[in-house]
Design an enzyme around this catalytic site. Structure first.
Site, mmCIF file in Angstrom:
data_model
loop_
_atom_site.group_PDB
_atom_site.id
_atom_site.type_symbol
_atom_site.label_atom_id
_atom_site.label_comp_id
_atom_site.label_asym_id
_atom_site.label_seq_id
_atom_site.Cartn_x
_atom_site.Cartn_y
_atom_site.Cartn_z
ATOM 1 N N SER A 1 -5.712 -2.760 -5.113
ATOM 2 C CA SER A 1 -5.675 -1.764 -6.247
ATOM 3 C C SER A 1 -5.961 -2.126 -7.502
ATOM 4 C CB SER A 1 -4.324 -0.861 -5.917
ATOM 5 O OG SER A 1 -4.024 0.117 -6.928
ATOM 6 N N TYR B 1 5.409 -0.762 -5.077
ATOM 7 C CA TYR B 1 3.961 -0.572 -4.319
ATOM 8 C C TYR B 1 3.070 -1.710 -4.993
ATOM 9 C CZ TYR B 1 -0.998 1.095 -3.398
ATOM 10 O OH TYR B 1 -1.953 0.966 -3.048
ATOM 11 N N LYS C 1 0.709 -5.492 -3.702
ATOM 12 C CA LYS C 1 -0.666 -5.693 -3.641
ATOM 13 C C LYS C 1 -0.723 -6.912 -4.633
ATOM 14 C CE LYS C 1 -2.280 -1.860 -1.708
ATOM 15 N NZ LYS C 1 -2.532 -2.170 -0.348
HETATM 16 P P1 NAD Z 1 -3.671 6.078 4.555
HETATM 17 O O1 NAD Z 1 -2.021 6.176 4.562
HETATM 18 O O2 NAD Z 1 -4.382 7.220 4.582
HETATM 19 O O3 NAD Z 1 -4.121 4.713 5.362
HETATM 20 C C1 NAD Z 1 -3.179 3.672 5.840
HETATM 21 C C2 NAD Z 1 -3.167 3.618 7.390
HETATM 22 O O4 NAD Z 1 -2.346 2.618 7.862
HETATM 23 C C3 NAD Z 1 -2.621 4.855 8.014
HETATM 24 O O5 NAD Z 1 -3.457 5.253 8.961
HETATM 25 C C4 NAD Z 1 -1.225 4.314 8.388
HETATM 26 O O6 NAD Z 1 -0.889 4.891 9.655
HETATM 27 C C5 NAD Z 1 -1.694 3.087 8.931
HETATM 28 N N1 NAD Z 1 -0.665 1.843 8.801
HETATM 29 C C6 NAD Z 1 0.568 1.917 7.976
HETATM 30 N N2 NAD Z 1 1.517 0.889 8.013
HETATM 31 C C7 NAD Z 1 0.906 0.323 9.360
HETATM 32 C C8 NAD Z 1 1.334 -0.792 10.011
HETATM 33 N N3 NAD Z 1 2.545 -1.246 9.952
HETATM 34 N N4 NAD Z 1 0.671 -0.974 11.263
HETATM 35 C C9 NAD Z 1 -0.416 -0.229 11.473
HETATM 36 N N5 NAD Z 1 -0.703 0.502 10.856
HETATM 37 C C10 NAD Z 1 -0.298 0.948 9.798
HETATM 38 O O7 NAD Z 1 -4.006 5.192 2.985
HETATM 39 P P2 NAD Z 1 -5.533 5.053 2.523
HETATM 40 O O8 NAD Z 1 -5.625 5.882 1.200
HETATM 41 O O9 NAD Z 1 -6.411 4.985 3.523
HETATM 42 O O10 NAD Z 1 -5.338 3.494 1.974
HETATM 43 C C11 NAD Z 1 -5.785 2.382 2.681
HETATM 44 C C12 NAD Z 1 -5.278 1.212 2.088
HETATM 45 O O11 NAD Z 1 -5.726 1.286 0.598
HETATM 46 C C13 NAD Z 1 -3.617 1.003 1.626
HETATM 47 O O12 NAD Z 1 -3.514 -0.118 2.009
HETATM 48 C C14 NAD Z 1 -3.612 1.552 0.103
HETATM 49 O O13 NAD Z 1 -2.427 0.871 -0.456
HETATM 50 C C15 NAD Z 1 -5.075 1.108 -0.410
HETATM 51 N N6 NAD Z 1 -5.327 1.673 -1.581
HETATM 52 C C16 NAD Z 1 -5.140 2.952 -1.773
HETATM 53 C C17 NAD Z 1 -5.750 3.922 -2.783
HETATM 54 C C18 NAD Z 1 -5.794 5.619 -2.704
HETATM 55 O O14 NAD Z 1 -5.644 5.999 -3.650
HETATM 56 N N7 NAD Z 1 -5.755 5.975 -1.535
HETATM 57 C C19 NAD Z 1 -5.852 3.058 -3.999
HETATM 58 C C20 NAD Z 1 -5.920 1.795 -4.006
HETATM 59 C C21 NAD Z 1 -5.463 1.064 -2.590
#
Ligand code: NAD
Ligand code: UDP
Length: 341
Positions: A127, A151, A155
């Site tokens: 991120s 958080y 990362k």
């Molecule tokens: P999201 O919460 O929609 O998706 C994450 C998925 O991981 C979910 O389906 C959740 O059920 C699953 N999950 C969490 N812990 C788990 C575990 N221990 N075992 C199996 N599944 C698990 O989030 P997103 O927005 O799709 O983000 C995806 C990734 O991108 C994350 O790592 C997040 O930190 C990163 N990210 C997101 C953003 C944003 O703004 N959405 C920005 C930067 C980075």
């Protein structure tokens, strides 16, 4: 090494589900594993509806090492895109151990299980939060990193762990992708962001105000040193972001190693610009009030996109109007997210 079959961890989530669509449309075999702690299996039915392809979906908690090991004993994949993790900054401040445990343990378990195989191709969701308070804009990948909440630190720690793994075993091929602000939804309106409870992020908050689920948006600060005083961010369409993952994975096939890329558009929009564009393009009301700054927010950030363009041959295509259109299309077709199906 030619990559054919890809495991998407957290594949039912917001970015994961969009990435499954792009991978399937590019002809990859895809397997999804998710514990559904922040997602619905319905998202995977929708992925099948969009692509006409049904993929194996495993309910799996990546914190459970024996289960992860068993998964890799039964399934052979050529690459992993690792989305699984918790992502709410505020919650991470209130409950840091939950974040350190889930995000770090799931990555460690995944790498331990993958390390037994010859195929060690990994794409990781990092991120722009790792840039902390940037000292120059646009932000380049070699800018200093820092973080001010648990958080963000997960990362940073994971990036470091991946560097260490790669340094001791060059058989790993690792792509670290630093996302700016992912927004919007698939243009079909079948998949999108479905936050649990009250959204923390700006775009889903705007959409829920527009649909009447929330009364008004609170804009956190209008006294920043930005053109209109509100925060400036690099919003990127989630479909562009998903395509960035495919490009990064392709790059691992031809130039092995460890690489870090920003995924952003290179263009910043202010909070107020986003709110006004959303209201105008979708012809809806978005009532708002200006309140105090949210602690920990930076005034402005946007990506330097040169490295991703040059090395991955990828750049974002969708502009802000497409982003607000697709957000509203998803929100109005699914006023309660996936929960009313
Ligand atoms: P999201 O919460 O929609 O998706 C994450 C998925 O991981 C979910 O389906 C959740 O059920 C699953 N999950 C969490 N812990 C788990 C575990 N221990 N075992 C199996 N599944 C698990 O989030 P997103 O927005 O799709 O983000 C995806 C990734 O991108 C994350 O790592 C997040 O930190 C990163 N990210 C997101 C953003 C944003 O703004 N959405 C920005 C930067 C980075
Ligand atoms: N923001 C806001 N009201 C909200 C949510 C966010 O004014 O209800 C602002 C926030 O202060 C920041 C921008 O919108 O300037 C983007 O915030 P978001 O939480 O979506 O992403 P961040 O950049 O913090 O990762």
């Amino acid at each position: 090494m030619k990559i054919k079959k890809v495991l998407v961890t957290g594949g039912a989530g917001y970015i994961g589900s969009h990435t499954c669509v792009e991978l399937l449309q590019e002809g990859y075999d895809v397997v999804c594993a998710d514990n559904f702690v922040n997602s619905s299996p319905i998202a995977m039915d929708r992925v099948a509806q969009i692509t006409g392809k049904t993929i194996p979906v495993h309910e799996l908690d990546f914190c459970d090492y024996p289960a992860v090991k068993k998964f890799f004993t039964n399934e052979t994949v050529d690459a992993v895109i690792h989305f699984a993790g918790h992502k709410a900054v505020g919650e991470s401040v209130e409950n840091p151990l939950k974040y350190y445990e889930n995000n770090l343990l799931s990555l460690i378990n995944l790498c331990k299980a993958m390390g037994k195989d010859i195929r060690k191709n990994l794409v990781f969701s990092s991120s722009a939060t790792v840039y902390g308070f940037p000292d120059q804009l646009p932000i380049e990948e070699d800018s200093p990193v820092d973080s001010f909440n648990p958080y963000g630190r997960t990362k940073l720690f994971i990036e470091q762990i991946l560097q260490d793994i790669w340094a001791t075993d060059n058989a790993w091929n690792i792509s670290i992708l630093r996302y700016f602000n992912p927004v919007a939804a698939h243009p079909s309106g079948l998949i999108g962001e479905d936050p649990a409870g009250i959204p923390n992020n700006l775009m889903p908050y705007i959409a829920q105000v527009a649909i009447g689920r929330l009364e008004r948006l609170r804009i956190f600060g209008a006294d920043y040193d930005t053109p209109d005083g509100t925060g400036v961010r690099d919003f990127i369409h989630v479909v562009d972001l998903a395509k960035g993952h495919v490009a990064a994975m392709r790059k691992l096939e031809t130039s092995p190693g460890l690489m870090v890329h920003n995924l952003g558009t290179g263009r910043g929009y202010s909070v107020l610009e986003l709110v006004n564009t959303f209201a105008e393009v979708n012809n809806v009301q978005v009532p708002y009030e200006i309140v105090g700054r949210r602690p920990g927010d930076v005034a402005a950030n946007y990506a330097s996109t040169d490295k991703a363009k040059k090395e991955l041959g990828w750049e974002a295509q969708c502009g802000i109007r497409q982003m607000v259109l697709d957000t509203w299309n998803w929100q109005s077709k699914n006023p309660n997210g996936y929960s009313f199906d």
